[in-house]
Design a protein around this motif. Structure first.
Motif, PDB file in Angstrom:
ATOM      1  N   THR A   1      13.181 114.600 -83.875  1.00  0.00           N
ATOM      2  CA  THR A   1      13.839 114.153 -82.643  1.00  0.00           C
ATOM      3  C   THR A   1      12.984 113.155 -81.871  1.00  0.00           C
ATOM      4  N   PRO A   2      11.688 113.430 -81.624  1.00  0.00           N
ATOM      5  CA  PRO A   2      10.889 112.425 -80.905  1.00  0.00           C
ATOM      6  C   PRO A   2      10.800 111.098 -81.655  1.00  0.00           C
TER       7      PRO A   2
ATOM      8  N   GLU B   1      11.635 116.151 -74.236  1.00  0.00           N
ATOM      9  CA  GLU B   1      12.310 116.837 -75.334  1.00  0.00           C
ATOM     10  C   GLU B   1      12.413 118.344 -75.175  1.00  0.00           C
ATOM     11  N   ALA B   2      12.053 118.876 -74.021  1.00  0.00           N
ATOM     12  CA  ALA B   2      12.189 120.318 -73.816  1.00  0.00           C
ATOM     13  C   ALA B   2      13.654 120.702 -74.008  1.00  0.00           C
ATOM     14  N   PRO B   3      13.927 121.822 -74.716  1.00  0.00           N
ATOM     15  CA  PRO B   3      15.318 122.168 -75.048  1.00  0.00           C
ATOM     16  C   PRO B   3      16.241 122.296 -73.834  1.00  0.00           C
TER      17      PRO B   3
ATOM     18  N   GLN C   1      24.164 115.270 -82.036  1.00  0.00           N
ATOM     19  CA  GLN C   1      24.761 115.850 -80.837  1.00  0.00           C
ATOM     20  C   GLN C   1      23.755 116.695 -80.053  1.00  0.00           C
ATOM     21  N   GLY C   2      23.702 116.488 -78.755  1.00  0.00           N
ATOM     22  CA  GLY C   2      22.839 117.273 -77.886  1.00  0.00           C
ATOM     23  C   GLY C   2      21.413 116.778 -77.786  1.00  0.00           C
TER      24      GLY C   2
END
Length: 178
Positions: free
Chosen positions: A77-78, A107-109, A144-145
């Motif tokens: 993700t990062p 990027e914390a959930p 997504q998300g």
């Protein structure tokens, strides 16, 4: 032969006993020497040799090595968001990219916030209006998300300095920004 008709092997005695003990000692020494040799080769790296088939120790192209590192460390993700920051003009358009720059990604959930700074309040307002469509576009690219919110920052004012030409209590040119 014994009384029951079976032949018994003679019990080793004297010289035979010494030969058996010597043979056992030689085998033990050979085993210790082989183990020590394996340790020396492993320390030098000589014990692990690559064969004709590919395995995990073979050299990799740089791109494959980086992809493997990203996957092993869980940085997908990062890295994807970093790619977005590099492709910012293609994602948001040339006009918006000239005036708005992505600063960071949290990027914390529970967060997943992309922070963007604009060079004027007019462009910051424009980006705030476009934020829901931009979040949808980013999630199409990244999954997504990945981005839940775009935090838009206005321009930063000049440094607040106090000098001989300032009126006491004035915030100076900083009151026109924000």
């Amino acid at each position: 032969m014994s009384e029951d008709g079976t032949s018994k092997a003679p019990e080793p005695s004297g010289v035979d006993l010494a030969r058996v003990a010597l043979r056992a000692a030689k085998e033990q020494a050979r085993a210790r020497g082989a183990a020590a040799q394996e340790k020396r080769q492993a320390r030098r790296g000589g014990g692990l040799r690559s064969g004709a088939r590919a395995d995990g120790r073979d050299p990799l192209p740089l791109g494959a090595a980086i992809n493997r590192l990203i996957t092993e460390r869980g940085w997908e993700t990062p890295a994807a968001v970093g790619g977005v920051m590099g492709r910012w003009p293609q994602i948001v358009g040339e006009d918006l990219a000239k005036h708005c720059v992505p600063l960071r990604y949290d990027e914390a959930p529970d967060e997943r916030v992309l922070t963007v700074q604009c060079d004027s309040t007019a462009w910051a307002t424009q980006l705030r209006l476009l934020a829901p469509r931009l979040v949808a576009r980013l999630n199409e690219d990244l999954g997504q998300g990945t981005v839940r919110l775009i935090k838009v920052l206005g321009p930063g004012g000049p440094a607040r300095r106090f000098g001989p030409l300032r009126a006491p209590g004035s915030t100076g040119p900083g009151d026109t920004y924000g």
